[in-house]
Scaffold this motif. Sequence first.
Motif, PDB file in Angstrom:
ATOM      1  N   GLY A   1      72.434  31.779  42.632  1.00 49.88           N
ATOM      2  CA  GLY A   1      73.861  32.049  42.530  1.00 49.88           C
ATOM      3  C   GLY A   1      74.356  33.256  43.288  1.00 49.88           C
ATOM      4  O   GLY A   1      75.545  33.614  43.171  1.00 49.88           O
ATOM      5  N   ARG A   2      73.509  33.887  44.104  1.00 53.82           N
ATOM      6  CA  ARG A   2      73.920  35.069  44.851  1.00 53.82           C
ATOM      7  C   ARG A   2      73.499  34.944  46.309  1.00 53.82           C
ATOM      8  O   ARG A   2      72.556  34.225  46.652  1.00 53.82           O
ATOM      9  CB  ARG A   2      73.298  36.354  44.274  1.00 53.82           C
ATOM     10  N   PHE A   3      74.207  35.675  47.159  1.00 53.21           N
ATOM     11  CA  PHE A   3      73.806  35.824  48.551  1.00 53.21           C
ATOM     12  C   PHE A   3      72.913  37.058  48.661  1.00 53.21           C
ATOM     13  O   PHE A   3      73.200  38.105  48.074  1.00 53.21           O
ATOM     14  CB  PHE A   3      75.028  35.979  49.458  1.00 53.21           C
ATOM     15  N   TRP A   4      71.848  36.901  49.419  1.00 54.93           N
ATOM     16  CA  TRP A   4      70.894  37.975  49.648  1.00 54.93           C
ATOM     17  C   TRP A   4      70.774  38.202  51.146  1.00 54.93           C
ATOM     18  O   TRP A   4      70.674  37.247  51.924  1.00 54.93           O
ATOM     19  CB  TRP A   4      69.513  37.606  49.094  1.00 54.93           C
ATOM     20  N   LEU A   5      70.785  39.465  51.553  1.00 55.54           N
ATOM     21  CA  LEU A   5      70.600  39.789  52.965  1.00 55.54           C
ATOM     22  C   LEU A   5      69.607  40.944  53.076  1.00 55.54           C
ATOM     23  O   LEU A   5      69.785  41.992  52.464  1.00 55.54           O
ATOM     24  CB  LEU A   5      71.922  40.149  53.638  1.00 55.54           C
ATOM     25  N   ILE A   6      68.555  40.708  53.842  1.00 54.80           N
ATOM     26  CA  ILE A   6      67.543  41.721  54.099  1.00 54.80           C
ATOM     27  C   ILE A   6      67.581  42.046  55.579  1.00 54.80           C
ATOM     28  O   ILE A   6      67.744  41.148  56.417  1.00 54.80           O
ATOM     29  CB  ILE A   6      66.155  41.248  53.632  1.00 54.80           C
ATOM     30  N   VAL A   7      67.453  43.337  55.925  1.00 50.37           N
ATOM     31  CA  VAL A   7      67.668  43.755  57.306  1.00 50.37           C
ATOM     32  C   VAL A   7      66.957  45.081  57.541  1.00 50.37           C
ATOM     33  O   VAL A   7      66.634  45.800  56.582  1.00 50.37           O
ATOM     34  CB  VAL A   7      69.191  43.873  57.591  1.00 50.37           C
ATOM     35  N   THR A   8      66.756  45.407  58.805  1.00 53.68           N
ATOM     36  CA  THR A   8      66.117  46.660  59.190  1.00 53.68           C
ATOM     37  C   THR A   8      67.141  47.609  59.793  1.00 53.68           C
ATOM     38  O   THR A   8      67.894  47.215  60.689  1.00 53.68           O
ATOM     39  CB  THR A   8      65.008  46.411  60.231  1.00 53.68           C
ATOM     40  N   ASN A   9      67.150  48.855  59.318  1.00 56.44           N
ATOM     41  CA  ASN A   9      67.903  49.925  59.959  1.00 56.44           C
ATOM     42  C   ASN A   9      66.889  50.830  60.649  1.00 56.44           C
ATOM     43  O   ASN A   9      66.139  51.555  59.992  1.00 56.44           O
ATOM     44  CB  ASN A   9      68.724  50.711  58.927  1.00 56.44           C
ATOM     45  N   CYS A  10      66.865  50.765  61.986  1.00 55.24           N
ATOM     46  CA  CYS A  10      65.890  51.536  62.755  1.00 55.24           C
ATOM     47  C   CYS A  10      66.342  52.962  63.020  1.00 55.24           C
ATOM     48  O   CYS A  10      65.639  53.718  63.698  1.00 55.24           O
ATOM     49  CB  CYS A  10      65.620  50.843  64.089  1.00 55.24           C
TER      50      CYS A  10
ATOM     51  N   ASN B   1      63.713  49.151  56.048  1.00 53.95           N
ATOM     52  CA  ASN B   1      64.211  47.881  55.555  1.00 53.95           C
ATOM     53  C   ASN B   1      64.999  48.065  54.269  1.00 53.95           C
ATOM     54  O   ASN B   1      64.680  48.925  53.435  1.00 53.95           O
ATOM     55  CB  ASN B   1      63.039  46.918  55.339  1.00 53.95           C
ATOM     56  N   LEU B   2      66.027  47.252  54.124  1.00 51.23           N
ATOM     57  CA  LEU B   2      66.897  47.335  52.961  1.00 51.23           C
ATOM     58  C   LEU B   2      67.394  45.952  52.603  1.00 51.23           C
ATOM     59  O   LEU B   2      67.396  45.030  53.426  1.00 51.23           O
ATOM     60  CB  LEU B   2      68.052  48.311  53.203  1.00 51.23           C
ATOM     61  N   LEU B   3      67.859  45.830  51.362  1.00 52.88           N
ATOM     62  CA  LEU B   3      68.306  44.538  50.834  1.00 52.88           C
ATOM     63  C   LEU B   3      69.612  44.738  50.092  1.00 52.88           C
ATOM     64  O   LEU B   3      69.751  45.674  49.298  1.00 52.88           O
ATOM     65  CB  LEU B   3      67.231  43.974  49.904  1.00 52.88           C
ATOM     66  N   VAL B   4      70.589  43.866  50.375  1.00 58.18           N
ATOM     67  CA  VAL B   4      71.881  43.907  49.693  1.00 58.18           C
ATOM     68  C   VAL B   4      72.219  42.508  49.190  1.00 58.18           C
ATOM     69  O   VAL B   4      71.709  41.505  49.693  1.00 58.18           O
ATOM     70  CB  VAL B   4      73.006  44.430  50.615  1.00 58.18           C
TER      71      VAL B   4
ATOM     72  N   ALA C   1      82.107  37.266  51.890  1.00 58.09           N
ATOM     73  CA  ALA C   1      83.089  38.119  52.541  1.00 58.09           C
ATOM     74  C   ALA C   1      83.054  39.544  52.008  1.00 58.09           C
ATOM     75  O   ALA C   1      83.684  40.441  52.583  1.00 58.09           O
ATOM     76  CB  ALA C   1      84.489  37.533  52.368  1.00 58.09           C
ATOM     77  N   GLY C   2      82.307  39.775  50.920  1.00 56.49           N
ATOM     78  CA  GLY C   2      82.172  41.099  50.341  1.00 56.49           C
ATOM     79  C   GLY C   2      83.008  41.255  49.091  1.00 56.49           C
ATOM     80  O   GLY C   2      83.777  40.364  48.701  1.00 56.49           O
ATOM     81  N   PRO C   3      82.792  42.366  48.408  1.00 51.61           N
ATOM     82  CA  PRO C   3      81.914  43.474  48.805  1.00 51.61           C
ATOM     83  C   PRO C   3      80.450  43.165  48.557  1.00 51.61           C
ATOM     84  O   PRO C   3      80.109  42.439  47.631  1.00 51.61           O
ATOM     85  CB  PRO C   3      82.389  44.622  47.911  1.00 51.61           C
ATOM     86  N   TRP C   4      79.603  43.761  49.413  1.00 55.40           N
ATOM     87  CA  TRP C   4      78.162  43.695  49.249  1.00 55.40           C
ATOM     88  C   TRP C   4      77.682  44.954  48.534  1.00 55.40           C
ATOM     89  O   TRP C   4      78.314  46.004  48.624  1.00 55.40           O
ATOM     90  CB  TRP C   4      77.482  43.566  50.611  1.00 55.40           C
ATOM     91  N   SER C   5      76.588  44.820  47.826  1.00 58.45           N
ATOM     92  CA  SER C   5      76.076  45.927  47.020  1.00 58.45           C
ATOM     93  C   SER C   5      75.602  47.080  47.901  1.00 58.45           C
ATOM     94  O   SER C   5      75.367  46.927  49.105  1.00 58.45           O
ATOM     95  CB  SER C   5      74.904  45.440  46.163  1.00 58.45           C
ATOM     96  N   ASP C   6      75.444  48.250  47.278  1.00 58.60           N
ATOM     97  CA  ASP C   6      74.690  49.303  47.937  1.00 58.60           C
ATOM     98  C   ASP C   6      73.248  48.833  48.087  1.00 58.60           C
ATOM     99  O   ASP C   6      72.756  48.022  47.298  1.00 58.60           O
ATOM    100  CB  ASP C   6      74.755  50.591  47.113  1.00 58.60           C
ATOM    101  N   PRO C   7      72.536  49.320  49.091  1.00 56.54           N
ATOM    102  CA  PRO C   7      71.233  48.746  49.397  1.00 56.54           C
ATOM    103  C   PRO C   7      70.129  49.140  48.415  1.00 56.54           C
ATOM    104  O   PRO C   7      70.119  50.245  47.878  1.00 56.54           O
ATOM    105  CB  PRO C   7      70.929  49.276  50.794  1.00 56.54           C
ATOM    106  N   VAL C   8      69.239  48.189  48.214  1.00 55.31           N
ATOM    107  CA  VAL C   8      67.943  48.466  47.603  1.00 55.31           C
ATOM    108  C   VAL C   8      66.997  48.792  48.748  1.00 55.31           C
ATOM    109  O   VAL C   8      66.803  47.984  49.659  1.00 55.31           O
ATOM    110  CB  VAL C   8      67.422  47.248  46.807  1.00 55.31           C
TER     111      VAL C   8
END
Length: 527
Positions: free
Chosen positions: A104-113, A119-122, A128-135
Amino acid sequence: MTLDQTRDTVAGTVDEDDWADGTFRNPVIAGFHPDPSVCRVGDDYYLACSSFEYFPGVPILHSRDLVHWAQIGNVLDRPSQLVLPTTTASSGGVYAPTLRHHDGRFWLIVTNCADGGGNLLVTAEDPAGPWSDPVRLPDVPGIDPDLAWDDEGRCWCTYAGIEQVRLDPYTGRTLGRPRRLWSGPPGAQAPEAPHLYRIDGYWYLLIAEGGTERGHAVSVARATAPDGPYEPCPDNPVLTHRGTNRPIQNTGHADLVEAVDGTWWMVLLGVRPGGGTPGWHVLGRETFLAPVTWVDGWPVVGEVAPAMAAPAWPAQPLPTPPARDDFDADTLHPQWISVRSRPVESWSLTDRPGWLTLRARGASLDDRDVTFVGRRQQHPSCLVRTLVDPADGRGGLAVRLDEQHHHEIEVGDGEVRVVVRIGSVRATVATRPVPVGPVRLRLDVIAPAPGGWHPGKEPDVLRFAVEHPDGTVDVLAELDGRYLSTEVAGGFTGRVVGMYAATGSVRFDWFDYRPVDRDDSAEVSGG
């Protein structure tokens, strides 16, 4: 802003194509939109891309037919989610997201170099947002992370290398030790961009290899468990254009999606080189679409070409931003991006209502903290104009690739000038006096017409001009576009065209961006 609100407020015309005659045009998302990741929820498709040193980060787009896409937001749109300090190099920053929908949720994992990134996950309920602060994921190394869940609810994170570790996506804690999976065919260069899928009893591991240049490719392996062991496809790579003269090159970094009707499709990055040898691409890596069929339990990727056979379902175009932004809204449209950050004190839509005010930080596009608001160049030929009031400063209209590769036309102190930066060389190539008051600046990007090829042919021409109140156009300079290409500058991004302030406060009444047909010579010439 919710997805429904975004649909209601983004006015404009739809992207027309030739669907009626059984084709659509590739790329489906033009301009600097690399490393696409896609998921479907019901009848809707959502896609995220890399954003590198630009803020806000990770554009997210929506489609109902996999061909027509509209940007609905940016995932990392506030400093609590994304910090890109001035030490962040161009083509550094945010790399290769994976977008998924689970439980039931959107998950996005990504790298901030960038410094202190990783790596972080929101997550979000509305893409369209808002997206959470990152884990934060301090124990997940590398780049290009992927997320997949098995039937027991266990989350598997796979990343470039290719390695994998179990992950608690709520806390960011890894469970167990990483293990190496499968890194592509023997001798494969740069195995990266893994995506893991459960399809008809198998786990499929899709990866990119060969580097993101002309040797780029997509390969696949399968296993009966998410952690392997993996059996490679006998026909790897399942997609590559290396060693060919096809108009689309660098094909790779792909993701799979099952459509509403049960057919399968692949989104992938590619480039459209132009000019002579070696072929320069100026728009960056773009998002393309290809059909996928399954033969003997393996994916077979169809042709990736500029004109493609349309899917069986009806076209469902979405509203896109108007060509002209009059800056009358209370916030900027999500298509607008800035270099590394956009501090609230550097811009305003209320200082002079109906105008965008930019306040200078860095003194030029050479500086990493320049005040710049731009949008991706998405068409080989386009016409860009803006009305700028430099009464309290100096600034103008720029085409940017990075700090060492940009051209601009700027106005201030009673003068308009064209400035070029190519590597270590910075020069003013033309100047004109202008009267006091707002000035209309113009850029024509002119791709060559078919024919007339020679080895040194430029990919396009950038023509900088001033439009006068009587309708005449004063051309200051015509510049070879190859110097704002990835083959010259290096890196992973494409051109971004927009407005900037070099000193003081500079105000922009409107910004107009329009694609131009190469056969429309009167419009292109500015006559």
